[in-house]
Design a protein around this motif. Structure first.
Motif, mmCIF file in Angstrom:
data_model
loop_
_atom_site.group_PDB
_atom_site.id
_atom_site.type_symbol
_atom_site.label_atom_id
_atom_site.label_comp_id
_atom_site.label_asym_id
_atom_site.label_seq_id
_atom_site.Cartn_x
_atom_site.Cartn_y
_atom_site.Cartn_z
ATOM 1 N N GLN A 144 7.743 6.350 -5.681
ATOM 2 C CA GLN A 144 7.815 7.175 -4.469
ATOM 3 C C GLN A 144 7.154 8.539 -4.683
ATOM 4 N N LEU A 145 7.417 9.146 -5.835
ATOM 5 C CA LEU A 145 6.801 10.440 -6.132
ATOM 6 C C LEU A 145 5.280 10.319 -6.207
ATOM 7 N N ALA A 146 4.805 9.242 -6.832
ATOM 8 C CA ALA A 146 3.361 9.034 -6.939
ATOM 9 C C ALA A 146 2.732 8.836 -5.565
ATOM 10 N N MET A 147 3.386 8.091 -4.689
ATOM 11 C CA MET A 147 2.861 7.863 -3.340
ATOM 12 C C MET A 147 2.825 9.157 -2.529
ATOM 13 N N LEU A 148 3.851 9.985 -2.677
ATOM 14 C CA LEU A 148 3.860 11.284 -2.000
ATOM 15 C C LEU A 148 2.698 12.147 -2.469
ATOM 16 N N LEU A 149 2.462 12.138 -3.774
ATOM 17 C CA LEU A 149 1.365 12.932 -4.315
ATOM 18 C C LEU A 149 0.022 12.425 -3.815
ATOM 19 N N ILE A 150 -0.160 11.109 -3.768
ATOM 20 C CA ILE A 150 -1.409 10.531 -3.259
ATOM 21 C C ILE A 150 -1.620 10.910 -1.797
#
Length: 338
Positions: A215-221
Motif C-alpha cells: 500500500q505504501l509503495a502504491m501511494l508513492l507511485i
C-alpha cells in the motif's frame, strides 16, 4: 563493496579525507560527501553508507547530533569522528552511541587506514543489513520507471526476504522494517503532506506486513506520477544552469535545495531522478569538462586548473579526472592537444 560518507564543512579537509579514503580502498570503497550534518542526514537516506566519517563541529547539525539521530532511527553504521584538539574531549560523549574511532586533525593517512580497517572488522552483520537497504533504495529509485504490478511484486519479494530473518536475526528484521516504513512514509509526505497513511500493529501477521508495504509503495507511485505531470523541466534547467555558472564554488546540497525551494532530502532524490546523477557527480562532470577545455586551450599546470575549476586539492582533481575520462590530465593533453 562498502559505501563511506564523509561529512565535513571545510572544503579542503573534506576533499583531503575523500582522497585518502579513495587511496586506501580504491577497489573496496565508494565515497560520497556532505558539507554539514543536515546534508549528511539526507544522503544517508539515499546511499545508506556502511561507515560515516564525520567532523563534530558543523553548521545546521553537528556530528554528535547526526550520530545520535542515526542511533535513534536504528540505522546500522560504523562511525569515525575527526576532531580538532579543542573539542576532542567533547567527542567522548559519542561513546554512548558506539563510537570507538577518533582521529585528530589534520587526519593522518595511516591512522585513517587503521581506523577503517577496525571499522570493517566491527561491521560484521551490518554487511547483510546494508545489502537489504541497498536493494530497498534501488527499488525506491525505480518506482517511477516500472509498472505498479512490477513494483508490487518486487516490494513483496523484498519484504518476504526480510521477514525470513525472523528466526535468524529478529532485531535486524524489526530494524529493517522500521527503516523501510519510515523512508516510504517520509517520501509520501514530501509529495503529499495531507495524505492519510496506513498504519500497522506491531504484532501484525506477515501477510498484513507485506500488504502494508504494498500500500505504501502504491501511494508513492501514485503521488510520484502526479508530481511528474507537473512541468519540472524548467526547474531542472534552472538548477543545471546555476551549476554551469557557479561550478568554481563549493556548491552544497543545502544551497541547491534552497535555490530550488525544496527540502534537502527531497531535492537529493529529485535531482537524481531528473538527471540520472547525484549532485556531486553532476558538479564533477561540469568541472571536468571545463578542465578539459583548459588543458587543450592553455598551458596551465594541473594545480592551477584544479583551482580554477573548483577542486580543493590537486590529487583529488587528478583522481576524479582519471576516473571520469579514463586517463590522467597530462595524458589527455598529450593525446588530444595539437
Amino acid at each position: 563493496m562498502y559505501h563511506i560518507l564523509v561529512a565535513e564543512d571545510e572544503p579542503w579537509i573534506r576533499s583531503s579525507v575523500v582522497e585518502m579514503v579513495n587511496r586506501i580502498g580504491e577497489e573496496t570503497f565508494t565515497v560520497s560527501q556532505a558539507t554539514n550534518g543536515e546534508e549528511a542526514w539526507a544522503l544517508i537516506q539515499e546511499s545508506w553508507p556502511t561507515v560515516l566519517i564525520t567532523d563534530i563541529m558543523m553548521p545546521m547539525m553537528d556530528g554528535l547530533s547526526l550520530i545520535q539521530k542515526i542511533h535513534e532511527y536504528g540505522i546500522p553504521m560504523a562511525f569515525i569522528i575527526i576532531s580538532g584538539y579543542d573539542n576532542f574531549q567533547y567527542a567522548q560523549k559519542a561513546i554512548r552511541y558506539g563510537v570507538t574511532e577518533y582521529l585528530l586533525k589534520p587526519v593522518d593517512l595511516d591512522q585513517l587506514r587503521e581506523a577503517l580497517r577496525r571499522s570493517e572488522q566491527s561491521i560484521g552483520s551490518l554487511k547483510e543489513i546494508s545489502q537489504y537497504m541497498s536493494r530497498f533504495q534501488q527499488l525506491v529509485n525505480s518506482l517511477g520507471e516500472i509498472t505498479p504490478q512490477t513494483a508490487g511484486r518486487k516490494m513483496s519479494d523484498l519484504i518476504h526476504s526480510v521477514l525470513r530473518l525472523k528466526h535468524l536475526n529478529p532485531a535486524a528484521r524489526l530494524n529493517l522494517l522500521r527503516i523501510f516504513e519510515w523512508k516510504l512514509t517520509g517520501l509520501v509526505k514530501e509529495l503529499s503532506p495531507g495524505q492519510a497513511l496506513p498504519s500497522i500493529p506491531a504484532d501484525a501477521e506477515d501477510t498484513a506486513i507485506i500488504r502494508h508495504f504494498d500500500q505504501l509503495a502504491m501511494l508513492l507511485i501514485m503521488h510520484s506520477a502526479e508530481q511528474n505531470k507537473a512541468d519540472t523541466h524548467l526547474m531542472t534547467k534552472r538548477v543545471c544552469d546555476y551549476i554551469q555558472t557557479h561550478y568554481k564554488k563549493d556548491i552544497s546540497l543545502t544551497e541547491m535545495a534552497q535555490y530550488a525551494n525544496m527540502s534537502i532530502s527531497y531535492f537529493s532524490s529529485w535531482f537524481k531522478r531528473c538527471t540520472g546523477r547525484t549532485l556531486v557527480q553532476y558538479i564533477q562532470e561540469v568541472r571536468i569538462e571545463k578542465a578539459k577545455q583548459l588543458l587543450l586551450e592553455t598551458q596551465l599546470k594541473n594545480y592551477e586548473i584544479a583551482e580554477q575549476v573548483g577542486f580543493a586539492t590537486q590529487p583529488y582533481f587528478i583522481r576524479v579526472f582519471k576516473n571520469t575520462v579514463g586517463v590522467s590530465p597530462n595524458s589527455f593533453r598529450k593525446r588530444m592537444g595539437p
